[in-house]
Design an enzyme around this catalytic site. Structure first.
Site, short mmCIF file in Angstrom:
data_model
loop_
_atom_site.label_atom_id
_atom_site.label_comp_id
_atom_site.label_asym_id
_atom_site.label_seq_id
_atom_site.Cartn_x
_atom_site.Cartn_y
_atom_site.Cartn_z
N ASP A 51 50.47 42.16 43.72
CA ASP A 51 51.38 41.03 43.71
C ASP A 51 52.00 40.84 42.33
O ASP A 51 53.15 40.41 42.22
CB ASP A 51 50.65 39.75 44.12
N ASP A 63 45.28 39.96 46.05
CA ASP A 63 45.37 38.84 46.98
C ASP A 63 45.28 39.20 48.46
O ASP A 63 44.47 38.65 49.19
CB ASP A 63 46.68 38.08 46.76
N SER A 105 52.80 31.96 45.00
CA SER A 105 51.54 32.44 44.44
C SER A 105 50.55 31.30 44.40
O SER A 105 50.92 30.13 44.31
CB SER A 105 51.79 32.97 43.03
#
Length: 565
Positions: A81, A123, A470
């Site tokens: 990410d 993630d 995020s």
């Protein structure tokens, strides 16, 4: 020994070639006869988040072998990410969650493995592995690979978020580029996932609250050697389940367990992404659990952990006061988590976590001294988001915002305006056509939100999107709007200058227009052509559902009766 799934690959005359393949891998008669246990990780060089997996995978394999199994290591993909942020590559991040679950299903069922130990780091890898475990429903143990250590800069702890926000400070003249260069080199001093309560650490805690993980492992820093002992024990636990008819993932992942998962997100001010991933895990078990279910738990759970980005502390600090176990025990005692739920060991959460340390009063608050009476993440409803939207309220000083809309058709368009400071205090910046279908893939927008915060405008403007944020995002940022603009959701009808009201206290978000005006605009709306006509993103857009139900891509509750022994 009892009948095993893997018997189908080795027993009888017709399996002579199969056994030959096993011998080519160095297995002898004894090893071939034992239960075959998959060990999946993301070992590789795509992101520091997964570079803690190597020694832990080795330890898990040792534990499996010591307990009488044959470990079979394999890897799956990971999309960083961090490195994909703020460009077209981010469209592949959420898609990777599905690829991970699909790849685990393919290997576990294709090779008839009897059990699984799975590691997650970056993630989407955490929910992806848990989804794969629940889909396959073989005895499984999950382990989060651990967070990075926080850095030190100007006498204080820093994380990767500080570097994102510092870019905005440089653009406004608040920081020199030379200072930013020093921060860049200080903010992430070790391998491991992001150190704050962003998506990886949030989902690590979720794995424990669900009961799928080894206990009290998630907040141990990724570089700490003690992780090897937990991984070795995971091998023994999965073998006990395989040989003794221990609990399978769908025995563990119940509606109550999913509510426990939501509670630990709310209690820690965790990532908004968890409200996307928990329904997706539920979907794999065939349980209907959507953003409304998440909202109910968030609204009744007190915020008791003072963690970044809304608070002060990092994963290492949680570990030093006793780990996730402290939070789970506190939530059980407060009635926010159901301690009767099952864990991978066959014991209940209350049995596993009942002897944990008491809250320290700073990192984790004592009963009756919560930071806020309800969770750090809120679900909003209203005429802009009839199926829900998410905002992280932990750390927010401003809970109501009303202002004129500035509409952008993509994240890149908004990012250019923010970089040029082409917006005003009070604005509601709307980024649409970035949802599961429209993006496709729901880009994560930390680049934009961190710039806004770094420009000291984090609570002076609001940002609303059908894309994602995020776990490190902070400010008045509302995402995951459902239904999304690309499928005709109300966000598609907003125009520049329309007044939008966000009221976190009332849990509402509305465009202040009469119903007949919205109906008139809806009659005129036409969908935009797809951005991708071939390749993975095109396939994903054709299959994916909406964010409020987890942005999933298949019917859920997958069965494999041929192997169900």
């Amino acid at each position: 020994m009892k009948a095993l799934r893997s018997d189908i690959t080795r027993e009888g005359l017709h399996r002579t070639p199969h056994r030959a393949f096993m011998r080519a891998m160095g297995l002898d008669d004894a090893a071939i006869a034992k239960p075959m246990i998959g060990v999946v990780s993301m070992k590789g060089e795509q992101t520091p988040c997964n570079m803690t997996h190597g020694f832990q995978v080795d330890a898990a394999k040792e534990g499996i072998a010591e307990a009488g199994g044959t470990p079979r290591e394999f890897t799956t993909i990971s999309v960083s990410d961090g490195i994909s942020m703020n460009h077209e590559g981010m469209k592949f991040s959420l898609v990777s969650r599905e690829l991970i679950a699909d790849s685990i299903e393919a290997v576990v069922h294709g090779l008839a493995y009897d059990g699984l130990v799975g590691f997650g780091g970056c993630d989407k890898t955490l929910p992806g592995v848990m989804m794969g475990m629940v889909r396959c429903n073989v005895p499984s143990v999950f382990i989060y690979g651990g967070a990075a250590l926080p850095g030190r800069f100007d006498g204080k702890d820093v994380t990767i978020l500080d570097s994102y926000e510092a870019v905005g400070a440089v653009l406004t003249g608040e920081m020199e580029e030379a200072t930013l260069a020093k921060l860049e080199r200080a903010c992430l001093p070790s391998v491991g996932a992001c150190a704050g309560q962003f998506t990886a650490n949030t989902m690590g805690m979720v794995s424990e609250a669900l009961g799928l993980s080894m206990p009290n492992v998630s907040m141990i820093p990724g570089v700490y050697s003690e992780r090897a002992g937990h991984a070795r024990r995971a091998g023994a636990v999965v073998m006990a389940a395989v040989l003794g008819n221990g609990p399978r993932p769908r025995d563990i992942v119940t509606k109550k367990a999913l509510e426990n998962a939501c509670a630990i997100v709310a209690a820690t001010g965790g990532s908004t992404n968890a409200a996307l991933h928990i329904p997706a895990i539920a979907h794999e078990a065939g349980i209907g659990f959507d953003m409304d279910n998440v909202a109910e738990v968030f609204a009744r759970t007190p915020l008791i952990a003072d963690l970044r980005p809304g608070g002060r502390f990092t994963a290492k600090d949680v570990h030093e006061v006793g780990g996730t176990a402290v939070i789970i025990r506190a939530l059980i005692e407060q009635g926010a988590i159901d301690g009767a739920c099952l864990t991978v060991s066959g014991e209940t959460l209350a049995q596993v976590y009942g002897s944990a340390a008491s809250p320290d009063g700073a990192v984790v608050r004592e009963h009756g001294k919560a930071i806020a009476p309800d969770g750090g993440v809120a679900v909003l409803k209203g005429n802009l988001c009839p199926d829900g939207a998410l905002i992280k309220v932990a750390g927010l000083k401003t809970l109501v915002h009303e202002g004129p809309a500035r509409v952008f058709e993509s994240e890149q368009d908004c990012a250019r305006a923010v970089e040029a400071r082409n917006y005003r205090a009070g604005d509601v910046l709307i980024i649409r056509n970035e949802g599961p279908v429209g993006g496709p893939g729901m880009q994560e927008m930390l680049g934009v939100t961190a710039l806004i915060y770094g420009q000291k405008m984090g609570e002076a403007v609001a940002l609303v999107t059908d894309g994602r944020f995020s776990g490190a995002t902070r400010g008045i940022c509302v995402g995951y709007v459902a239904p999304e603009a690309a499928v005709g959701g109300p966000l598609a009808l907003v125009r520049d200058g329309d007044r939008v009201r966000i009221d976190c206290t009332a849990r509402r978000m509305d465009v202040l227009l009469p119903d007949d005006e919205l109906a008139r605009r809806r009659a005129q709306w036409r969908p935009a052509p797809p951005r991708h006509r071939a390749g993975l993103l095109a396939k994903y857009a054709a299959q994916v559902g909406q964010a409020n139900k987890g942005a999933v891509t298949h019917a859920g509750g997958a069965e494999w009766p041929w192997f169900d022994r």
